[in-house]
Design a protein around this motif. Structure first.
Motif, PDB file in Angstrom:
ATOM      1  N   LEU A 432     -52.080  -3.397 -59.895  1.00 42.29           N
ATOM      2  CA  LEU A 432     -53.723  -3.986 -59.966  1.00 42.29           C
ATOM      3  C   LEU A 432     -54.320  -2.972 -60.431  1.00 42.29           C
ATOM      4  CD1 LEU A 432     -53.507  -6.211 -56.626  1.00 42.29           C
ATOM      5  CD2 LEU A 432     -53.249  -7.088 -59.275  1.00 42.29           C
ATOM      6  N   ARG A 433     -54.507  -1.877 -59.952  1.00 47.37           N
ATOM      7  CA  ARG A 433     -55.318  -0.865 -60.343  1.00 47.37           C
ATOM      8  C   ARG A 433     -55.221  -0.304 -61.516  1.00 47.37           C
ATOM      9  NH1 ARG A 433     -54.635   0.950 -54.743  1.00 47.37           N
ATOM     10  NH2 ARG A 433     -53.311   2.733 -55.567  1.00 47.37           N
ATOM     11  N   GLU A 434     -54.130  -0.160 -61.926  1.00 44.92           N
ATOM     12  CA  GLU A 434     -53.374   0.317 -63.266  1.00 44.92           C
ATOM     13  C   GLU A 434     -54.019  -0.721 -64.262  1.00 44.92           C
ATOM     14  OE1 GLU A 434     -51.444   3.395 -65.708  1.00 44.92           O
ATOM     15  OE2 GLU A 434     -52.261   3.095 -63.530  1.00 44.92           O
ATOM     16  N   VAL A 435     -53.837  -2.015 -64.079  1.00 40.65           N
ATOM     17  CA  VAL A 435     -54.357  -2.842 -65.119  1.00 40.65           C
ATOM     18  C   VAL A 435     -55.891  -2.931 -64.911  1.00 40.65           C
ATOM     19  CG1 VAL A 435     -54.365  -5.530 -65.721  1.00 40.65           C
ATOM     20  CG2 VAL A 435     -52.202  -3.957 -64.913  1.00 40.65           C
ATOM     21  N   GLU A 436     -56.385  -3.121 -64.020  1.00 39.37           N
ATOM     22  CA  GLU A 436     -57.714  -3.125 -63.811  1.00 39.37           C
ATOM     23  C   GLU A 436     -58.579  -1.952 -64.821  1.00 39.37           C
ATOM     24  OE1 GLU A 436     -58.387  -5.440 -59.637  1.00 39.37           O
ATOM     25  OE2 GLU A 436     -58.776  -3.309 -59.830  1.00 39.37           O
ATOM     26  N   MET A 437     -57.876  -0.755 -64.498  1.00 37.85           N
ATOM     27  CA  MET A 437     -58.569   0.299 -65.403  1.00 37.85           C
ATOM     28  C   MET A 437     -58.172   0.542 -66.789  1.00 37.85           C
ATOM     29  SD  MET A 437     -57.645   3.463 -62.314  1.00 37.85           S
ATOM     30  CE  MET A 437     -58.150   4.543 -63.197  1.00 37.85           C
ATOM     31  N   HIS A 438     -57.253   0.188 -67.125  1.00 35.92           N
ATOM     32  CA  HIS A 438     -56.556   0.628 -68.535  1.00 35.92           C
ATOM     33  C   HIS A 438     -56.267  -0.839 -69.341  1.00 35.92           C
ATOM     34  CE1 HIS A 438     -56.556   4.574 -67.302  1.00 35.92           C
ATOM     35  NE2 HIS A 438     -55.653   4.264 -66.300  1.00 35.92           N
ATOM     36  N   GLY A 439     -56.353  -1.994 -68.637  1.00 33.29           N
ATOM     37  CA  GLY A 439     -55.925  -3.295 -69.396  1.00 33.29           C
ATOM     38  C   GLY A 439     -54.703  -3.629 -69.215  1.00 33.29           C
ATOM     39  N   PRO A 440     -53.887  -4.425 -69.787  1.00 34.97           N
ATOM     40  CA  PRO A 440     -52.559  -4.999 -69.686  1.00 34.97           C
ATOM     41  C   PRO A 440     -51.687  -3.966 -70.274  1.00 34.97           C
ATOM     42  CG  PRO A 440     -53.932  -6.582 -70.814  1.00 34.97           C
ATOM     43  CD  PRO A 440     -54.514  -5.334 -70.861  1.00 34.97           C
ATOM     44  N   PHE A 441     -50.421  -4.081 -69.450  1.00 34.02           N
ATOM     45  CA  PHE A 441     -49.448  -3.363 -69.890  1.00 34.02           C
ATOM     46  C   PHE A 441     -48.888  -3.682 -71.411  1.00 34.02           C
ATOM     47  CE2 PHE A 441     -48.546  -2.988 -65.224  1.00 34.02           C
ATOM     48  CZ  PHE A 441     -48.999  -1.514 -65.091  1.00 34.02           C
ATOM     49  N   ARG A 442     -48.443  -2.594 -72.203  1.00 33.65           N
ATOM     50  CA  ARG A 442     -48.104  -3.231 -73.494  1.00 33.65           C
ATOM     51  C   ARG A 442     -46.497  -2.646 -73.623  1.00 33.65           C
ATOM     52  NH1 ARG A 442     -51.581  -3.789 -77.535  1.00 33.65           N
ATOM     53  NH2 ARG A 442     -50.309  -2.403 -79.201  1.00 33.65           N
ATOM     54  N   ILE A 443     -45.748  -4.042 -73.642  1.00 30.69           N
ATOM     55  CA  ILE A 443     -44.166  -3.780 -73.796  1.00 30.69           C
ATOM     56  C   ILE A 443     -43.925  -3.804 -75.335  1.00 30.69           C
ATOM     57  CG2 ILE A 443     -42.139  -4.643 -72.925  1.00 30.69           C
ATOM     58  CD1 ILE A 443     -43.821  -6.034 -70.639  1.00 30.69           C
ATOM     59  N   HIS A 444     -43.232  -2.664 -75.746  1.00 31.83           N
ATOM     60  CA  HIS A 444     -42.508  -2.577 -77.210  1.00 31.83           C
ATOM     61  C   HIS A 444     -41.085  -2.954 -77.349  1.00 31.83           C
ATOM     62  CE1 HIS A 444     -46.351  -0.724 -78.437  1.00 31.83           C
ATOM     63  NE2 HIS A 444     -46.513  -0.393 -77.227  1.00 31.83           N
ATOM     64  N   GLY A 445     -40.619  -3.389 -78.284  1.00 31.67           N
ATOM     65  CA  GLY A 445     -39.215  -3.391 -78.540  1.00 31.67           C
ATOM     66  C   GLY A 445     -38.851  -4.153 -79.847  1.00 31.67           C
ATOM     67  N   ASP A 446     -37.470  -4.235 -79.758  1.00 33.62           N
ATOM     68  CA  ASP A 446     -36.720  -4.894 -81.057  1.00 33.62           C
ATOM     69  C   ASP A 446     -37.546  -6.358 -81.211  1.00 33.62           C
ATOM     70  OD1 ASP A 446     -34.820  -7.159 -82.088  1.00 33.62           O
ATOM     71  OD2 ASP A 446     -34.112  -5.072 -82.848  1.00 33.62           O
ATOM     72  N   PRO A 447     -37.997  -6.708 -82.379  1.00 33.92           N
ATOM     73  CA  PRO A 447     -38.580  -8.008 -82.419  1.00 33.92           C
ATOM     74  C   PRO A 447     -38.163  -9.220 -81.966  1.00 33.92           C
ATOM     75  CG  PRO A 447     -39.066  -6.564 -84.664  1.00 33.92           C
ATOM     76  CD  PRO A 447     -38.060  -5.871 -83.659  1.00 33.92           C
ATOM     77  N   GLN A 448     -36.835  -9.290 -82.171  1.00 28.14           N
ATOM     78  CA  GLN A 448     -36.103 -10.447 -81.735  1.00 28.14           C
ATOM     79  C   GLN A 448     -36.000 -10.527 -80.134  1.00 28.14           C
ATOM     80  OE1 GLN A 448     -32.245 -10.913 -83.650  1.00 28.14           O
ATOM     81  NE2 GLN A 448     -31.531 -12.555 -82.020  1.00 28.14           N
ATOM     82  N   MET A 449     -35.737  -9.240 -79.791  1.00 35.48           N
ATOM     83  CA  MET A 449     -35.715  -9.150 -78.160  1.00 35.48           C
ATOM     84  C   MET A 449     -37.078  -9.617 -77.558  1.00 35.48           C
ATOM     85  SD  MET A 449     -34.328  -5.888 -75.672  1.00 35.48           S
ATOM     86  CE  MET A 449     -32.922  -5.722 -76.765  1.00 35.48           C
ATOM     87  N   MET A 450     -38.054  -8.928 -78.229  1.00 40.75           N
ATOM     88  CA  MET A 450     -39.691  -9.240 -77.605  1.00 40.75           C
ATOM     89  C   MET A 450     -39.780 -10.956 -77.794  1.00 40.75           C
ATOM     90  SD  MET A 450     -40.633  -6.444 -76.495  1.00 40.75           S
ATOM     91  CE  MET A 450     -38.918  -6.228 -76.090  1.00 40.75           C
ATOM     92  N   ASP A 451     -39.487 -11.311 -78.730  1.00 44.54           N
ATOM     93  CA  ASP A 451     -39.543 -12.792 -78.655  1.00 44.54           C
ATOM     94  C   ASP A 451     -38.622 -13.652 -77.672  1.00 44.54           C
ATOM     95  OD1 ASP A 451     -40.795 -12.730 -81.345  1.00 44.54           O
ATOM     96  OD2 ASP A 451     -38.997 -13.339 -82.522  1.00 44.54           O
ATOM     97  N   ALA A 452     -37.550 -13.203 -77.325  1.00 44.96           N
ATOM     98  CA  ALA A 452     -36.947 -13.827 -76.191  1.00 44.96           C
ATOM     99  C   ALA A 452     -37.663 -13.410 -75.038  1.00 44.96           C
ATOM    100  CB  ALA A 452     -35.357 -13.196 -75.895  1.00 44.96           C
ATOM    101  N   LEU A 453     -38.109 -12.057 -74.724  1.00 45.45           N
ATOM    102  CA  LEU A 453     -38.970 -11.994 -73.539  1.00 45.45           C
ATOM    103  C   LEU A 453     -40.297 -12.690 -73.364  1.00 45.45           C
ATOM    104  CD1 LEU A 453     -39.369  -9.877 -71.281  1.00 45.45           C
ATOM    105  CD2 LEU A 453     -40.638  -8.285 -72.538  1.00 45.45           C
ATOM    106  N   ASP A 454     -40.749 -12.852 -74.683  1.00 51.36           N
ATOM    107  CA  ASP A 454     -42.108 -13.456 -74.556  1.00 51.36           C
ATOM    108  C   ASP A 454     -42.029 -14.880 -74.196  1.00 51.36           C
ATOM    109  OD1 ASP A 454     -45.094 -13.633 -74.907  1.00 51.36           O
ATOM    110  OD2 ASP A 454     -44.807 -14.484 -76.966  1.00 51.36           O
ATOM    111  N   ALA A 455     -40.719 -15.473 -74.780  1.00 56.06           N
ATOM    112  CA  ALA A 455     -40.576 -16.884 -74.431  1.00 56.06           C
ATOM    113  C   ALA A 455     -40.100 -17.254 -72.937  1.00 56.06           C
ATOM    114  CB  ALA A 455     -39.585 -17.441 -75.267  1.00 56.06           C
ATOM    115  N   LEU A 456     -39.490 -16.209 -72.429  1.00 55.92           N
ATOM    116  CA  LEU A 456     -39.292 -16.122 -70.922  1.00 55.92           C
ATOM    117  C   LEU A 456     -40.584 -16.183 -70.163  1.00 55.92           C
ATOM    118  CD1 LEU A 456     -37.094 -16.708 -68.617  1.00 55.92           C
ATOM    119  CD2 LEU A 456     -36.702 -14.169 -68.717  1.00 55.92           C
TER     120      LEU A 456
END
Length: 480
Positions: A432-456
């Protein structure tokens, strides 16, 4: 359709659930001050252990002790805000003293909901003792001066074994322990279903281990208590495994009779799979996805190809779409072969229990053949990559290797870390402190895999699986 032969009468279930424990009302936030004298397994601590628990300046152990003790003193709470209890009971303190006649624990301004007529509830007292026991053990045996090499697979596995043995959770019984995973934020129908599955497991002499919190972690235990009573089981086990970052957000439910606090999420996950004779997964959110990926990261390894390990995904009829989404995500990321390690059973508690009972028999035969113990699965191969603690920082989350072409077990390990970071950002103080200080975590990866992750993840948010109450603000951003 669900086989109703052994399930509780629906009317009785509805009536019982109408009176089910809700988050204890603190009323005027009344408090009680008292002292406890633990008996059995925690009679004596060394001077060094007591000093570490009391030391608020050098190691921070005292603040950790306060946070974990307050969590168990508010047992039954359904809040998932780790700061709520600390704000309400901001004058609470705990002091551990070694006396000639034994250990003394002083509670100052403790929540009155943990007491009846001025006396602490016995089960709550036992959970307080477990907190002191496990934090003292971790501080002395796994601290900077430990003799174990915690940079090796063997050293880390030995540490998990020693923590569980010190907690007296490893017993030489025939295999019968079913680990149940699932979310703390689930629907009423899903919660009732977890109770029905627990009831069927209990009728078949199976004990329950969960993450010890509310929701899907409480329901199977509650259902099993009725069945164990009917079967006149004298010493049923309701084991709760947690860790300091989780316990404040998910206070133990009142049914837990063996609480173990592991030092971090990785040791907690290893304890689950080393102790389990089978695992059932109910609907959940990011934490449940983390657990699934951790286990699949193990089961998809060639070294574990011959391992007997029953794994079932289950929920009521209305949860069928949830498991379709999970199944699609696994296929889209880890591949078709990963799906052979689990079975999906929808809306049939009896079938789930029968499958688990049959699977446990196979586990017993397999352990005898491999000369492995019944109470701790030494044969299970868990790589160091899955054992090393993962710090949920922005840099670590952004550097996860989420691309195709990797071995499924390796990819599962990094996907597990992604969900672990999301859990931290949702409910853990440091996240919680990390996100409050620096904003949301950014998760990178293969576009197709990120689509599946985002949908879930979007489905988890839409189904309100990320947070028990209030509006959910994502602690992450999926970047394509």
């Amino acid at each position: 359709m669900t086989n109703q032969a052994n399930t509780p009468d629906p009317a009785a279930v509805a009536d019982e659930d109408a009176q089910d424990e809700k988050s204890p009302s603190p009323g005027s936030h009344a408090t009680v001050s008292t002292h406890l004298y633990p008996k059995g397994g925690l009679d004596i601590l060394s001077r060094d252990e007591v000093a570490r628990l009391r030391d608020a300046s050098a190691s921070g152990m005292h603040e950790l002790l306060k946070r974990c003790a307050l969590a168990v003193l508010t047992t039954g709470s359904t809040s998932d805000d780790p700061r709520a209890a600390a704000e309400i009971f901001n004058r609470f303190d705990i002091e551990v003293t070694q006396q000639d006649r034994g250990l003394r624990i002083d509670l100052h301004n403790a929540p009155a909901q943990a007491f009846v007529d001025g006396e602490i509830i016995r089960g709550v007292a036992e959970l307080v003792y477990a907190v002191v026991r496990d934090l003292a053990y971790a501080a002395t045996e796994l601290g900077a001066d430990t003799r174990r090499d915690l940079n090796t697979t063997a050293g880390l596995t030995d540490s998990v074994f020693d923590i569980l043995r010190n907690a007296r959770s490893l017993v030489p019984l025939d295999p019968n322990l079913i680990v149940c995973w699932g979310g703390h934020s689930i629907s009423r129908d899903e919660y009732i279903y977890t109770k029905q599955v627990g009831y069927e497991l209990g009728l078949r002499g199976l004990d329950i281990c969960t993450g010890c919190g509310p929701g899907a972690m409480k329901g199977p235990m509650k259902g099993a208590t009725i069945a164990h009573a009917k079967q006149r089981r004298q010493r049923p086990r309701y084991i709760g495994l947690t860790e300091p970052g989780i316990i404040a957000a998910e206070s133990p439910n009142p049914i837990v009779n063996q609480l173990v606090i592991l030092p971090d999420i990785e040791k907690r996950l290893e304890a689950f799979v080393r102790m389990a004779h089978g695992i059932i997964v109910f609907p959940g959110g990011a934490g449940t996805a983390e657990e699934i990926l951790y286990l699949l990261g193990i089961l998809t390894r060639e070294e574990n190809a011959d391992l007997s390990f029953p794994l079932v995904f289950t929920g009521p009829k209305d949860s069928a779409a949830y498991f379709e989404q999970i199944d699609q995500f696994i296929r889209a990321t880890l591949g078709e072969d990963a799906t052979k390690h689990y079975r999906i059973i929808v809306d049939d508690p009896v079938a789930v229990a029968k499958y688990m009972k049959s699977g446990v028999r196979k586990v017993r035969e397999s352990r005898i053949q491999s000369k492995d113990s019944f109470f701790f699965n030494w044969s299970l191969d868990i790589p160091l990559d899955l054992q090393k603690p993962f710090a949920p920082t922005h840099a670590n989350m952004a550097s996860l290797d989420l691309h195709y072409g990797r071995k499924p077990s390796d990819l599962a390990a990094d996907l597990r870390r992604a969900f672990s970071g999301i859990v931290a950002g949702n409910v853990k103080e440091e996240g919680l402190r990390e996100v409050e200080m620096h904003g949301p975590f950014r998760i990178h990866g293969d576009p197709q895999m990120m689509d599946a992750l985002d949908a879930l993840l979007r489905s988890f948010v839409a189904q309100r699986r990320m947070k028990i109450s209030g509006e959910y603000t994502p602690c992450y951003e999926v970047v394509r």
